[in-house]
Write a protein that holds these residues in place. Structure first.
Motif, PDB file in Angstrom:
ATOM      1  N   HIS A   1     -67.170 -34.910 -45.435  1.00  0.00           N
ATOM      2  CA  HIS A   1     -67.092 -34.509 -46.834  1.00  0.00           C
ATOM      3  C   HIS A   1     -65.842 -33.688 -47.142  1.00  0.00           C
ATOM      4  CE1 HIS A   1     -68.339 -30.202 -46.533  1.00  0.00           C
ATOM      5  NE2 HIS A   1     -68.915 -30.604 -45.420  1.00  0.00           N
ATOM      6  N   GLU A   2     -65.400 -32.832 -46.213  1.00  0.00           N
ATOM      7  CA  GLU A   2     -64.232 -31.995 -46.502  1.00  0.00           C
ATOM      8  C   GLU A   2     -62.980 -32.849 -46.684  1.00  0.00           C
ATOM      9  OE1 GLU A   2     -63.894 -29.115 -43.426  1.00  0.00           O
ATOM     10  OE2 GLU A   2     -65.739 -28.059 -43.970  1.00  0.00           O
ATOM     11  N   TRP A   3     -62.788 -33.804 -45.789  1.00  0.00           N
ATOM     12  CA  TRP A   3     -61.642 -34.702 -45.900  1.00  0.00           C
ATOM     13  C   TRP A   3     -61.737 -35.545 -47.173  1.00  0.00           C
ATOM     14  CZ3 TRP A   3     -62.443 -40.098 -45.644  1.00  0.00           C
ATOM     15  CH2 TRP A   3     -61.274 -40.861 -45.751  1.00  0.00           C
ATOM     16  N   LEU A   4     -62.930 -36.012 -47.482  1.00  0.00           N
ATOM     17  CA  LEU A   4     -63.136 -36.874 -48.633  1.00  0.00           C
ATOM     18  C   LEU A   4     -62.806 -36.143 -49.934  1.00  0.00           C
ATOM     19  CD1 LEU A   4     -64.221 -39.799 -48.899  1.00  0.00           C
ATOM     20  CD2 LEU A   4     -66.452 -38.814 -49.427  1.00  0.00           C
ATOM     21  N   MET A   5     -63.324 -34.938 -50.079  1.00  0.00           N
ATOM     22  CA  MET A   5     -63.093 -34.192 -51.307  1.00  0.00           C
ATOM     23  C   MET A   5     -61.659 -33.647 -51.382  1.00  0.00           C
ATOM     24  SD  MET A   5     -65.731 -34.445 -53.277  1.00  0.00           S
ATOM     25  CE  MET A   5     -65.653 -36.159 -52.732  1.00  0.00           C
ATOM     26  N   ARG A   6     -61.098 -33.315 -50.230  1.00  0.00           N
ATOM     27  CA  ARG A   6     -59.677 -32.911 -50.230  1.00  0.00           C
ATOM     28  C   ARG A   6     -58.816 -34.061 -50.754  1.00  0.00           C
ATOM     29  NH1 ARG A   6     -56.293 -29.334 -46.241  1.00  0.00           N
ATOM     30  NH2 ARG A   6     -54.177 -29.886 -46.877  1.00  0.00           N
ATOM     31  N   SER A   7     -59.195 -35.291 -50.420  1.00  0.00           N
ATOM     32  CA  SER A   7     -58.432 -36.451 -50.873  1.00  0.00           C
ATOM     33  C   SER A   7     -58.359 -36.528 -52.388  1.00  0.00           C
ATOM     34  CB  SER A   7     -59.074 -37.741 -50.331  1.00  0.00           C
ATOM     35  OG  SER A   7     -59.030 -37.792 -48.928  1.00  0.00           O
TER      36      SER A   7
END
Length: 466
Positions: free
Chosen positions: A175-181
């Motif tokens: 989720h962190e990578w996804l939302m950072r994107s």
């Protein structure tokens, strides 16, 4: 004038009639400015290995002033990116169904790989002043991949499905990578204000984002503009369909065939997010609680095939077959079948006649980004004798369509009561509610949605560091 570049999982031929809201808006906007529509072709590369798709070229087809550009996927990429991460992780989680999610690490790797592939294949087609509009959950990381390749264009993103609350979103391992994107975009649009609130709360809680204003979030050294842009329909086009030959023929046939019945209608994809079993439980409760509806009320439920490669849908289909059979067995008569269940597609040009012949539309998803069936039903009605919309409070459309009868689809008795109220509502009240609903969907139609989002994207202030 800047070109528009639209990127979506699938494309559609701009020369053919558009079926959905996205296709209608994209077709019109691309034809106005010229541009590119880029996405997956829907075909699989002959070689099952992922390298075959990665080295294959892009299929480019000029269609008037629009360039239709597509690429093929390998079998592996299709299974990990599309069936796996998009539909076995993101779809269930974003619809609050953590119990159905499959967090296989291969899926995340395939999802990243295909988004990188999209970026690499799109890059040669871009011009410096292009406006890029990316659509939906399949392509959340696409802007980050484009930025990594040096793309500095304005890039907007629109999420067509719901945005889950922070704690549900945080269940996704990546989720962190996804939302950072998402912060690689300049503008992120959502269907409802509730979705904007969920994303903003996530960014504050998980990414420690600053909130300079209600429409701006700052994190990862980037400022992202966010907003609610509820998608609409082309009301005039749908009214024309209602008065075209096939629409009128369907209306006439339905009125003749069901002259002695009060028709209730559901039009959905066969999907666990649509609340179809709960709808049938409520209809059965209606028949049990209100005897006058027996031998009178008929529910026509269309459930179009959907994602039949995904395992969760097999169980749903069996459940629907069983429930419909049980209701018809318990309440049916020789000359009356309470539920008419149709598990196939119905031609779009026939739908307005079906809507218009129905006294009540049941749009009762457990969670939905918007749900355009609710708006189509309103547009198709006879203003002098309109049908009534029963609408789930968990559909994105509920924020706009306040004059519908709102229900909690988990509340079987409450939904049955609302259906009975809709069936017995006086004409004057139905007309009043319909006038307000029709006015709103005309004002906030698909053309408003498209132009409002693109104007916001054109004028957004950019800051490039990531």
């Amino acid at each position: 004038m800047s070109r528009l570049v639209v990127v979506s999982n699938r494309t559609a031929d701009p020369r053919k009639p558009a079926a959905g809201g996205l296709a209608v808006a994209v077709k019109e906007s691309l034809q106005q400015t010229g541009g590119v529509w880029f996405g997956w072709s829907g075909r699989l590369a002959e070689d099952a290995g992922s390298e075959a798709a990665h080295t294959a070229g892009t299929h480019v087809q000029p269609v008037g002033n629009v360039t239709l550009a597509t690429l093929d996927l390998s079998r592996e990429d299709y299974e990990t990116y599309y069936l796996g991460y998009a539909n076995d992780v993101l779809w269930p989680v974003f619809h609050y169904r953590l119990d159905l999610a499959n967090f296989d690490t291969r899926f995340a790797a395939g999802y990243r790989r295909v988004n990188q592939l999209f970026a690499q294949k799109l890059l040669p087609l871009l011009k410096p002043d292009d406006l890029i509009w990316v659509h939906d959950y399949h392509l959340i990381p696409l802007a980050a991949e484009l930025r990594a390749l040096g793309v500095g264009n304005r890039i907007g993103f629109f999420l067509h499905i719901p945005m889950p609350p922070p704690l549900i979103m945080a269940a996704i391992p990546e989720h962190e990578w996804l939302m950072r994107s998402l912060f690689a975009y300049d503008l992120a649009g959502f269907q409802s204000q509730a979705d904007v609130t969920h994303f903003s709360h996530y960014a504050e809680a998980e990414a420690h984002a600053e909130v300079p204003s209600p429409e701006r979030l700052r994190a990862f050294n980037r400022t992202l503009r966010v907003g609610a842009y509820p998608i609409g329909i082309d009301v005039d086009e749908f009214v024309r369909l209602a008065h075209a030959k096939e629409g009128l023929d369907m209306f006439g046939w339905m009125r003749e065939e069901y002259a002695r019945r009060q028709l209730l209608l559901g039009v959905d994809r066969l999907d666990y997010s649509k609340g179809l079993p709960q709808r049938l439980y409520a209809f059965r409760e209606l028949l049990a609680r209100y005897p006058e509806t027996r031998n009178s009320a008929t529910l026509i439920q269309i459930a179009s095939p959907s994602r039949e490669d995904v395992g969760a849908y097999d169980e749903l289909r069996r459940q629907m077959d069983s429930l419909c059979g049980a209701i018809n067995g318990d309440y049916g008569e020789l000359d009356w079948m309470p539920v008419r269940y149709i598990h196939r597609n119905v031609a779009r040009r026939r739908l307005p006649g079906l809507y218009r012949a129905s006294r009540v539309a049941l749009v009762t998803p457990l969670r939905d980004g918007m749900n355009l069936v609710a708006k189509e039903f309103i547009a198709a009605q006879d203003p002098a004798d309109p049908g009534m919309l029963v609408l789930s409070r968990f559909a994105g459309a509920a924020e706009q369509l306040k004059e519908a009868l709102m229900v909690n689809p988990y509340d079987t008795q409450g939904t049955a009561q609302a259906i009975q109220r809709a069936l017995t509502m006086p004409l004057e009240e139905r007309i009043s509610r319909h006038e307000a609903l029709l006015s709103r969907i005309r004002k906030l139609d698909v053309h408003w949605w498209c132009s409002t989002f693109l104007q916001a994207l054109k004028h957004v202030e950019q800051d490039m560091p990531l």
